[in-house]
Design a protein around this motif. Structure first.
Motif, PDB file in Angstrom:
ATOM      1  N   ALA A  92       0.828  -1.214   0.000  1.00 21.93           N
ATOM      2  CA  ALA A  92       0.000   0.000   0.000  1.00 21.93           C
ATOM      3  C   ALA A  92       0.856   1.255   0.000  1.00 21.93           C
ATOM      4  CB  ALA A  92      -0.931  -0.009   1.215  1.00 21.93           C
ATOM      5  N   SER A  93       2.052   1.190   0.602  1.00 22.95           N
ATOM      6  CA  SER A  93       2.914   2.371   0.650  1.00 22.95           C
ATOM      7  C   SER A  93       3.377   2.799  -0.742  1.00 22.95           C
ATOM      8  CB  SER A  93       4.134   2.103   1.549  1.00 22.95           C
ATOM      9  OG  SER A  93       5.070   1.242   0.920  1.00 22.95           O
ATOM     10  N   ILE A  94       3.356   1.878  -1.697  1.00 18.70           N
ATOM     11  CA  ILE A  94       3.768   2.211  -3.064  1.00 18.70           C
ATOM     12  C   ILE A  94       2.823   3.227  -3.680  1.00 18.70           C
ATOM     13  CG2 ILE A  94       4.222   1.263  -5.369  1.00 18.70           C
ATOM     14  CD1 ILE A  94       4.725  -1.436  -4.006  1.00 18.70           C
ATOM     15  N   ALA A  95       1.550   3.160  -3.289  1.00 23.08           N
ATOM     16  CA  ALA A  95       0.529   4.005  -3.905  1.00 23.08           C
ATOM     17  C   ALA A  95       0.739   5.486  -3.615  1.00 23.08           C
ATOM     18  CB  ALA A  95      -0.857   3.566  -3.440  1.00 23.08           C
ATOM     19  N   ARG A 194       8.702   4.997   5.338  1.00 22.98           N
ATOM     20  CA  ARG A 194       7.706   5.391   4.338  1.00 22.98           C
ATOM     21  C   ARG A 194       6.530   6.094   5.005  1.00 22.98           C
ATOM     22  NH1 ARG A 194       8.116   2.750  -0.664  1.00 22.98           N
ATOM     23  NH2 ARG A 194       6.467   4.159  -1.327  1.00 22.98           N
ATOM     24  N   ILE A 195       6.174   5.647   6.217  1.00 23.34           N
ATOM     25  CA  ILE A 195       5.022   6.224   6.924  1.00 23.34           C
ATOM     26  C   ILE A 195       5.386   7.549   7.586  1.00 23.34           C
ATOM     27  CG2 ILE A 195       3.470   5.889   8.898  1.00 23.34           C
ATOM     28  CD1 ILE A 195       3.603   2.862   8.257  1.00 23.34           C
ATOM     29  N   HIS A 196       6.532   7.573   8.270  1.00 18.02           N
ATOM     30  CA  HIS A 196       6.876   8.725   9.112  1.00 18.02           C
ATOM     31  C   HIS A 196       7.841   9.699   8.458  1.00 18.02           C
ATOM     32  CE1 HIS A 196       4.843   6.863  12.487  1.00 18.02           C
ATOM     33  NE2 HIS A 196       5.578   5.778  12.372  1.00 18.02           N
ATOM     34  N   GLY A 197       8.454   9.316   7.334  1.00 18.43           N
ATOM     35  CA  GLY A 197       9.471  10.149   6.741  1.00 18.43           C
ATOM     36  C   GLY A 197      10.835   9.851   7.335  1.00 18.43           C
TER      37      GLY A 197
END
Length: 271
Positions: A92-95, A194-197
């Motif tokens: 999902a992070s790819i999106a 990917r979520i937090h930077g």
């Protein structure tokens, strides 16, 4: 042109997934691409990601399975709920930076690999100087690595080998070992960043800006050790891990047995 970057791409993908990766050139399309798979499996038994340049400024990564991957797929279908959750979160992070499509009617939230017909495609567009190292590194991090990392999670690929726990400290050492394994698992690191930077959540230090090319010095920190939990619960990198610079990470662990919280560290840092 992509073939000339094989060593660079292989290094990026192995570091990002924590898995040994096999790689070969693929000339079956309009433009030559690269195939990548788990090196501890024959290519015909492995999930395979084909990275290919498309048009003038795009890259496309496509996941398929080898013709004899039924045993591998069977093992993936035995993954537990936590591994499935992490695998789906990685895909999902790819999106956030690319267009993701699945064969059939599968979706980002519910996809499952039932058989060898499963495939997904991720396409990143409008890439400037796409064959330059920075662009290729970003493409690997945003397309290839999350896909292969998700497959590694389902397959049960464990990149961490822990030393035996000292006698008399089995319960505590086990908890510490599990936390350390999760902190160091590159797939958890990948998803947390990917979520937090990639900026420190305490002092706001940004290694990518301060030290171009050395962004990997940012570390991930497990906020609440498993030994402190009253009841077992599913592990979630989105809430359990945060990025910290090396200084703040070391400072957090100066307090034992429980580390300083991010809020406590911020208060000390800003005083």
């Amino acid at each position: 042109m992509l073939a000339a970057k094989q060593s660079f791409i292989l290094r990026e993908v192995e570091e990002g997934t924590g898995a040994a990766i096999g790689l070969e050139e693929d000339r079956s399309g309009m433009q030559a691409g690269l195939r990548l798979w788990f090196a501890d499996l024959p290519r015909t038994h492995s999930p395979i990601v084909t990275l290919r340049p498309v048009g003038l400024n795009r890259f496309r990564a496509m996941l398929t399975f080898g013709n004899f991957a039924s045993d591998t797929i069977g093992q993936m279908n035995r993954a537990d709920a936590e591994e499935v959750q992490l695998a789906r979160a990685l895909v999902a992070s790819i999106a956030d930076s690319a267009v993701v499509r699945f064969a059939g009617d599968q979706s980002l939230d519910t996809w499952r690999i039932h058989d060898g017909s499963f495939s997904l495609t991720a396409e990143k567009r409008n890439i400037v100087e796409r064959f330059e190292d920075d662009a290729l590194a970003t493409t690997c991090r945003e397309l290839v690595i999350p896909i292969l990392a998700a497959m590694a999670e389902l397959y049960g690929y464990d990149p961490i080998e822990e030393a035996a726990s000292p006698a008399g400290e089995i319960e505590g050492a086990l908890s510490i070992s599990v936390v350390r394994r999760r902190e160091r698992n590159p797939r958890n690191r990948l998803l947390a960043l990917r979520i937090h930077g990639e900026r420190c959540k305490v002092c706001e230090f940004d290694p990518a800006r301060q030290y171009p090319g050395l962004r990997s010095i940012i570390e991930v920190h497990h906020i609440q050790p498993l030994s402190s939990l009253g009841e077992p619960r599913a592990y979630d990198p989105s809430v359990d891990l945060i990025p910290l610079c090396p200084n703040c990470h070391r400072a957090a662990h100066t307090k034992r047995p429980l580390p300083w919280s991010p809020d406590e560290l911020r208060a000390m840092c800003h005083d």
